[in-house]
Motif scaffolding. Structure first.
Motif, PDB file in Angstrom:
ATOM      1  N   GLU A 228       1.750 -14.606   0.918  1.00 21.38           N
ATOM      2  CA  GLU A 228       2.066 -14.844  -0.495  1.00 21.38           C
ATOM      3  C   GLU A 228       1.231 -13.929  -1.393  1.00 21.38           C
ATOM      4  O   GLU A 228       1.746 -13.336  -2.348  1.00 21.38           O
ATOM      5  N   ALA A 229      -0.059 -13.796  -1.076  1.00 24.13           N
ATOM      6  CA  ALA A 229      -0.929 -12.920  -1.858  1.00 24.13           C
ATOM      7  C   ALA A 229      -0.512 -11.461  -1.699  1.00 24.13           C
ATOM      8  O   ALA A 229      -0.459 -10.695  -2.672  1.00 24.13           O
ATOM      9  N   PHE A 230      -0.197 -11.081  -0.466  1.00 23.15           N
ATOM     10  CA  PHE A 230       0.223  -9.714  -0.167  1.00 23.15           C
ATOM     11  C   PHE A 230       1.511  -9.393  -0.924  1.00 23.15           C
ATOM     12  O   PHE A 230       1.645  -8.343  -1.565  1.00 23.15           O
ATOM     13  N   GLY A 231       2.480 -10.326  -0.869  1.00 23.96           N
ATOM     14  CA  GLY A 231       3.764 -10.099  -1.520  1.00 23.96           C
ATOM     15  C   GLY A 231       3.646 -10.003  -3.019  1.00 23.96           C
ATOM     16  O   GLY A 231       4.270  -9.134  -3.648  1.00 23.96           O
ATOM     17  N   SER A 232       2.832 -10.870  -3.627  1.00 23.07           N
ATOM     18  CA  SER A 232       2.682 -10.807  -5.081  1.00 23.07           C
ATOM     19  C   SER A 232       2.001  -9.508  -5.496  1.00 23.07           C
ATOM     20  O   SER A 232       2.344  -8.914  -6.523  1.00 23.07           O
ATOM     21  N   GLN A 233       1.042  -9.045  -4.680  1.00 23.67           N
ATOM     22  CA  GLN A 233       0.401  -7.772  -4.995  1.00 23.67           C
ATOM     23  C   GLN A 233       1.362  -6.595  -4.837  1.00 23.67           C
ATOM     24  O   GLN A 233       1.317  -5.644  -5.618  1.00 23.67           O
ATOM     25  N   MET A 234       2.243  -6.662  -3.853  1.00 24.79           N
ATOM     26  CA  MET A 234       3.183  -5.552  -3.645  1.00 24.79           C
ATOM     27  C   MET A 234       4.101  -5.356  -4.835  1.00 24.79           C
ATOM     28  O   MET A 234       4.570  -4.246  -5.094  1.00 24.79           O
ATOM     29  N   ARG A 235       4.360  -6.436  -5.577  1.00 29.59           N
ATOM     30  CA  ARG A 235       5.226  -6.352  -6.751  1.00 29.59           C
ATOM     31  C   ARG A 235       4.448  -6.148  -8.041  1.00 29.59           C
ATOM     32  O   ARG A 235       5.025  -6.188  -9.126  1.00 29.59           O
ATOM     33  N   SER A 236       3.137  -5.925  -7.931  1.00 29.51           N
ATOM     34  CA  SER A 236       2.283  -5.832  -9.110  1.00 29.51           C
ATOM     35  C   SER A 236       2.211  -4.405  -9.645  1.00 29.51           C
ATOM     36  O   SER A 236       2.423  -3.433  -8.903  1.00 29.51           O
ATOM     37  N   PRO A 237       1.872  -4.246 -10.937  1.00 26.26           N
ATOM     38  CA  PRO A 237       1.654  -2.900 -11.486  1.00 26.26           C
ATOM     39  C   PRO A 237       0.547  -2.144 -10.758  1.00 26.26           C
ATOM     40  O   PRO A 237       0.608  -0.924 -10.625  1.00 26.26           O
ATOM     41  N   GLU A 238      -0.488  -2.877 -10.279  1.00 30.24           N
ATOM     42  CA  GLU A 238      -1.558  -2.220  -9.533  1.00 30.24           C
ATOM     43  C   GLU A 238      -1.014  -1.507  -8.298  1.00 30.24           C
ATOM     44  O   GLU A 238      -1.371  -0.353  -8.017  1.00 30.24           O
ATOM     45  N   ALA A 239      -0.169  -2.203  -7.554  1.00 31.82           N
ATOM     46  CA  ALA A 239       0.382  -1.602  -6.341  1.00 31.82           C
ATOM     47  C   ALA A 239       1.313  -0.442  -6.663  1.00 31.82           C
ATOM     48  O   ALA A 239       1.311   0.580  -5.965  1.00 31.82           O
ATOM     49  N   MET A 240       2.097  -0.577  -7.715  1.00 32.16           N
ATOM     50  CA  MET A 240       2.978   0.523  -8.126  1.00 32.16           C
ATOM     51  C   MET A 240       2.154   1.778  -8.393  1.00 32.16           C
ATOM     52  O   MET A 240       2.507   2.876  -7.966  1.00 32.16           O
ATOM     53  N   GLU A 241       1.041   1.607  -9.102  1.00 24.94           N
ATOM     54  CA  GLU A 241       0.165   2.741  -9.396  1.00 24.94           C
ATOM     55  C   GLU A 241      -0.474   3.276  -8.113  1.00 24.94           C
ATOM     56  O   GLU A 241      -0.556   4.500  -7.909  1.00 24.94           O
ATOM     57  N   ALA A 242      -0.905   2.387  -7.233  1.00 26.53           N
ATOM     58  CA  ALA A 242      -1.540   2.828  -5.994  1.00 26.53           C
ATOM     59  C   ALA A 242      -0.580   3.630  -5.127  1.00 26.53           C
ATOM     60  O   ALA A 242      -0.950   4.673  -4.584  1.00 26.53           O
ATOM     61  N   PHE A 243       0.670   3.156  -5.001  1.00 24.82           N
ATOM     62  CA  PHE A 243       1.649   3.882  -4.193  1.00 24.82           C
ATOM     63  C   PHE A 243       2.040   5.202  -4.838  1.00 24.82           C
ATOM     64  O   PHE A 243       2.232   6.215  -4.152  1.00 24.82           O
ATOM     65  N   MET A 244       2.161   5.207  -6.160  1.00 24.95           N
ATOM     66  CA  MET A 244       2.475   6.457  -6.857  1.00 24.95           C
ATOM     67  C   MET A 244       1.359   7.468  -6.651  1.00 24.95           C
ATOM     68  O   MET A 244       1.602   8.646  -6.366  1.00 24.95           O
ATOM     69  N   ALA A 245       0.107   7.003  -6.778  1.00 27.76           N
ATOM     70  CA  ALA A 245      -1.027   7.896  -6.577  1.00 27.76           C
ATOM     71  C   ALA A 245      -1.066   8.418  -5.146  1.00 27.76           C
ATOM     72  O   ALA A 245      -1.352   9.601  -4.910  1.00 27.76           O
ATOM     73  N   PHE A 246      -0.764   7.538  -4.185  1.00 22.80           N
ATOM     74  CA  PHE A 246      -0.736   7.956  -2.783  1.00 22.80           C
ATOM     75  C   PHE A 246       0.289   9.054  -2.568  1.00 22.80           C
ATOM     76  O   PHE A 246       0.007  10.070  -1.923  1.00 22.80           O
ATOM     77  N   SER A 247       1.487   8.876  -3.119  1.00 27.25           N
ATOM     78  CA  SER A 247       2.564   9.862  -2.920  1.00 27.25           C
ATOM     79  C   SER A 247       2.254  11.172  -3.641  1.00 27.25           C
ATOM     80  O   SER A 247       2.688  12.241  -3.200  1.00 27.25           O
ATOM     81  N   GLN A 248       1.481  11.102  -4.736  1.00 28.95           N
ATOM     82  CA  GLN A 248       1.151  12.285  -5.505  1.00 28.95           C
ATOM     83  C   GLN A 248      -0.188  12.898  -5.098  1.00 28.95           C
ATOM     84  O   GLN A 248      -0.642  13.863  -5.706  1.00 28.95           O
ATOM     85  N   LYS A 249      -0.824  12.260  -4.083  1.00 27.35           N
ATOM     86  CA  LYS A 249      -2.102  12.752  -3.563  1.00 27.35           C
ATOM     87  C   LYS A 249      -3.160  12.863  -4.667  1.00 27.35           C
ATOM     88  O   LYS A 249      -3.817  13.891  -4.829  1.00 27.35           O
TER      89      LYS A 249
END
Length: 255
Positions: A228-249
Motif C-alpha cells: 500500500e505504501a509502495f503503491g501510493s508512492q508510485m502515484r506520487s509527484p515525488e516518484a514522477m520526478e524521481a523517474f523523470m530524473a532517472f530517465s534524463q540522467k
C-alpha cells in the motif's frame, strides 16, 4: 510463460535462473509470474527439497524493470497487490523449504530483499548489493522493512534504505546478509554445493525447523502494508520526478 526464467530440477534442487542478462536480469511482471510458479512448485512438489536462485550473466538482478514500474504506477488503487510481483512475494512468505541464493554482480532492490527470504546466501566478494527505494521516492517491499533491520540493526538498515548506496559482498558477509563470500567465478559452484548438502538432510525435519524460525502470516501481512505504501508512492509527484530524473540522467529535485 517467459524465456527469461529457467528452472531445472536435479537431485532435489530446483535451480531457478534469472535469464535476462542483456538487461542485468531486471525483472518484468512476466518474470515475477514465473518466479511465483517456481516458488509454489518448490513448496508443493515432494521431489523438490531446496530452491536455488541464481542469475545468468554478470549480475544477480538489477531489480524491477523500469517500464513495468511505470505501467504499475498508472494502475488504479488496489491493483498493485494483484500484480504478479505480489504472487511471488506471497509464495516466498509461504515457502517452507530451504532457499539458497548465488549472487554475483549487482543485486538491486528485489535483488537484495529476496536474499532476506533465503536461508543461505553465497555472494561474490565484489558483488554490489543495494536497496535504492528512497532514491526512486518509493518504499521498502518484500517485508524488508522488518527483515533488514532484524539482520543488520536499525542504523545500517536505514542507511541502506535512505541513502541507497551499495555494499560489497565482503561487507554483506560481515554484516550477516550472507553465509559465504567467494570470488565471483566460484559463487555458482559453492552455492550448488550448499544446496546439495541441504537437499541431503531429513526433509521433514528441515521444513519444520524453517517453519519454527519464520512467521509466514506476519510476513504476508507486512508485505501487503508495504504494498500500500509502495503503491501510493508510485502515484506520487515525488516518484514522477524521481523517474523523470532517472530517465534524463540527472539528480531529482524534490523541492
Amino acid at each position: 510463460m517467459t524465456d527469461h526464467v529457467r528452472t531445472d530440477l536435479t537431485d532435489g534442487v530446483l535451480t531457478v535462473t534469472l535469464a535476462r542478462p542483456e538487461k542485468k536480469n531486471a525483472i518484468t511482471q512476466a518474470m515475477y509470474a514465473a518466479l511465483a510458479e517456481a516458488t509454489r512448485r518448490a513448496r508443493d512438489d515432494a521431489a523438490v527439497r531446496v530452491i536455488l536462485f541464481r542469475g545468468e550473466g554478470d549480475s544477480f538482478s538489477a531489480g524491477n524493470d523500469i517500464a513495468d514500474f511505470i505501467a504499475i504506477g498508472g494502475a488504479g488503487e488496489g491493483q498493485l497487490t494483484d500484480a504478479p510481483v505480489f504472487h511471488f512475494l506471497k509464495a516466498l512468505a509461504d515457502l517452507d523449504k530451504p532457499a539458497v541464493a548465488a549472487v554475483r554482480g549487482r543485486a538491486v532492490g528485489i535483488g537484495l530483499t529476496l536474499l532476506l527470504h533465503c536461508d543461505m546466501v553465497v555472494v561474490a566478494e565484489d558483488a554490489l548489493l543495494s536497496a535504492p527505494f528512497v532514491n526512486l521516492a518509493l518504499a521498502p517491499e518484500a517485508a524488508s522493512s522488518m527483515l533488514l533491520p532484524h539482520v543488520l540493526g536499525h542504523q545500517r538498515a536505514f542507511e541502506i534504505f535512505a541513502l541507497g548506496e551499495p555494499i560489497d559482498g565482503r561487507t554483506a558477509l560481515a554484516w550477516g546478509l550472507a553465509n559465504r563470500a567467494a570470488p565471483a567465478d566460484q559463487v555458482d559452484a559453492l552455492a550448488a554445493d550448499v544446496a546439495a548438502r541441504l537437499a541431503s538432510r531429513a526433509p521433514n525435519s528441515i521444513r519444520k525447523t524453517k517453519v519454527l524460525m519464520r512467521d509466514a502470516e506476519r510476513l504476508w501481512t507486512l508485505m501487503q502494508a508495504e504494498g500500500e505504501a509502495f503503491g501510493s508512492q508510485m502515484r506520487s509527484p515525488e516518484a514522477m520526478e524521481a523517474f523523470m530524473a532517472f530517465s534524463q540522467k540527472r539528480a531529482p529535485n524534490f523541492g
